[in-house]
Design a protein around this motif. Structure first.
Motif, mmCIF file in Angstrom:
data_model
loop_
_atom_site.group_PDB
_atom_site.id
_atom_site.type_symbol
_atom_site.label_atom_id
_atom_site.label_comp_id
_atom_site.label_asym_id
_atom_site.label_seq_id
_atom_site.Cartn_x
_atom_site.Cartn_y
_atom_site.Cartn_z
ATOM 1 N N VAL A 20 40.836 53.080 47.160
ATOM 2 C CA VAL A 20 41.189 51.818 46.516
ATOM 3 C C VAL A 20 42.690 51.683 46.380
ATOM 4 N N ALA B 237 41.644 45.726 46.500
ATOM 5 C CA ALA B 237 40.283 45.712 45.980
ATOM 6 C C ALA B 237 39.585 44.421 46.426
ATOM 7 N N THR B 238 38.296 44.391 46.295
ATOM 8 C CA THR B 238 37.529 43.207 46.660
ATOM 9 C C THR B 238 36.940 42.576 45.404
ATOM 10 N N TYR B 239 36.620 41.282 45.513
ATOM 11 C CA TYR B 239 35.991 40.606 44.385
ATOM 12 C C TYR B 239 34.624 41.211 44.089
ATOM 13 N N GLU C 108 33.869 44.346 44.250
ATOM 14 C CA GLU C 108 34.111 45.540 43.435
ATOM 15 C C GLU C 108 34.457 45.167 41.996
ATOM 16 N N VAL C 109 35.240 44.105 41.830
ATOM 17 C CA VAL C 109 35.643 43.695 40.487
ATOM 18 C C VAL C 109 34.453 43.152 39.702
ATOM 19 N N LEU D 178 38.603 48.225 34.446
ATOM 20 C CA LEU D 178 38.893 48.253 35.878
ATOM 21 C C LEU D 178 39.981 49.263 36.151
ATOM 22 N N ASP E 207 43.424 49.430 41.969
ATOM 23 C CA ASP E 207 43.738 48.073 42.413
ATOM 24 C C ASP E 207 42.725 47.063 41.904
ATOM 25 N N ARG E 208 41.571 47.525 41.432
ATOM 26 C CA ARG E 208 40.626 46.584 40.821
ATOM 27 C C ARG E 208 41.239 45.938 39.585
ATOM 28 N N TYR E 209 42.068 46.702 38.861
ATOM 29 C CA TYR E 209 42.743 46.139 37.699
ATOM 30 C C TYR E 209 43.690 45.010 38.113
ATOM 31 N N GLY F 129 41.705 42.086 39.054
ATOM 32 C CA GLY F 129 41.157 41.487 37.840
ATOM 33 C C GLY F 129 42.172 40.605 37.143
ATOM 34 N N ARG G 180 44.017 39.458 47.011
ATOM 35 C CA ARG G 180 42.841 39.921 47.768
ATOM 36 C C ARG G 180 43.169 40.438 49.154
#
Length: 401
Positions: A6, A11-13, A15-16, A138, A141-143, A146, A280
């Motif tokens: 990650v 990150a992808t939507y 995953e979030v 999160l 990169d999910r954070y 987000g 994204r």
């Protein structure tokens, strides 16, 4: 077979939004934005109908924002002293009660404005608690994505909410719209109460309230790395917002007063698109390399207002400028890493407070300058000042080694 971590890819939507607790927080935030947009419009219409005064109507529209700076100065310590779920639920219950009182139409206009201002003081604490909770839900990169989702939601609500809110008021009246606002606030409180897990407070011990807020704010601003990151996220966007203070007179100046809505929408659409694409599709390392040109893109397109472009061309320039706000995604993780967990809520609150305060001052300054200069010149100067602020933060915007 190898997999990309990650940390090395965006990150992808999927995953979030796979994180259930994020979906709860996102749903609550969306209800908050919808209710707040409708409330501001409905209160403004109500006050104008009662007074016939454009000034009082404008004050009603801004009443929810004015206390933000004061709350951020006095109360931010409670964002870490109290559990975030408790803070957010309490604020939504307060908003429910206030909206119901306003909808009942029992108060004179001065009392309505005073009520909105006083009860708006905790808004900085609630916003800080919400933002500080994101990194608990999160990681990596999910954070960052987000944060981008929240920014896009705010921009999208701004674009759609004003049009939808206007139609809602036309259908059910201003007081009916305020009752709907109360329902959205109550729905948000129930969602948080029933679906959001409890998270512990970040700091314990005797709470010092105002004095602790000042002490921690001074400590945060006293750290060169944090201060530089705050200024890099405050100055360039705030100075760009100075241009928004004269978009209505600019549209009138070029002979298209009805195009003012198009110009405001262009800024919000640019912000939405920038967060969508950079958040994204761009790898984390590439975001850092793009931070400098994106920050410059906030101001440089506004120099194109010097020759008084037609509304269509002006909207394109404003869209590009709004797109540049995505540079902040490159700083999101760095800011989080610099802040100690026990001060996270207050640090995010300080960031949000400075953002709203400086942008409000810049918009007011742009409007004041518009009294003695042409709107096109004001927009051009705002763009030049924003670009200069980006250059001042050039070192902070450079990629980390």
């Amino acid at each position: 077979m190898t997999t990309t971590s990650v940390a090395s890819r965006p990150a992808t939507y999927r995953e979030v939004f796979a994180v259930g607790q994020f979906r709860v927080l996102f749903g609550s935030y969306t209800l908050f934005l919808i209710g707040e947009t409708v409330r501001m419009l409905a209160l403004s219409v109500t006050v104008y109908a009662a007074t016939g005064s454009p000034l009082m109507s404008a004050l009603a529209y801004a009443a929810g924002f004015l206390p933000y700076a004061l709350g951020g100065t006095l109360l931010l310590a409670f964002a870490d002293r109290w559990p975030p779920r408790t803070v957010m639920i309490g604020y939504e219950v307060l908003r429910t009660a206030v909206s119901a009182v306003l909808a009942a139409g029992l108060l004179p206009v001065p009392a309505m404005l005073a009520l909105v201002c006083v009860t708006g003081l905790p808004s900085a604490v609630a916003s800080a608690s919400r933002t500080a909770l994101l990194p608990d839900l999160l990681d990596g990169d999910r954070y960052v994505l987000g944060r981008a989702v929240f920014s896009m939601t705010a921009g999208g609500t701004q674009v759609l909410g004003f049009a939808g809110g206007g139609m809602l008021i036309a259908a059910v009246g201003a007081q009916g719209a305020l009752w709907i606002t109360a329902v959205t606030c109550l729905a948000s409180a129930c969602l948080l109460r029933l679906r959001l897990a409890d998270h512990p407070r970040r700091r314990t011990g005797a709470s010092a309230g105002i004095s602790e807020t000042w002490q921690v704010n001074r400590a945060l601003l006293g750290r060169p790395a944090i201060r530089a990151l705050l200024l890099a996220q405050w100055l360039a966007p705030a100075l760009m917002v100075g241009a928004e203070g004269v978009l209505i007179p600019y549209a009138a100046q070029v002979g298209a007063p009805d195009a003012a809505g198009l110009l405001f929408t262009a800024v919000a659409a640019g912000m939405f698109t920038g967060n969508l694409i950079v958040g994204r599709l761009v790898r984390p390392a590439d975001r850092e390399r793009l931070a400098r040109p994106l920050a410059l893109a906030l101001g440089l397109p506004l120099l194109g207002f010097a020759p008084h472009p037609a509304p269509g061309y002006a909207a394109i320039l404003l869209t590009v400028s709004g797109f540049g706000v995505a540079y902040q995604l490159a700083l999101a993780r760095r800011f989080l890493d610099e802040v100690h967990e026990t001060q996270r809520g207050q640090a995010f609150g300080l960031l949000l407070t400075g953002t709203m305060t400086l942008q409000g001052l810049a918009a007011a300054a742009g409007g004041a300058l518009g009294e003695v200069a042409t709107p096109a010149l004001v927009v051009t100067l705002a763009g030049a000042a924003s670009a200069l602020a980006a250059l001042v933060s050039w070192r902070t915007l450079s990629p980390t080694p």
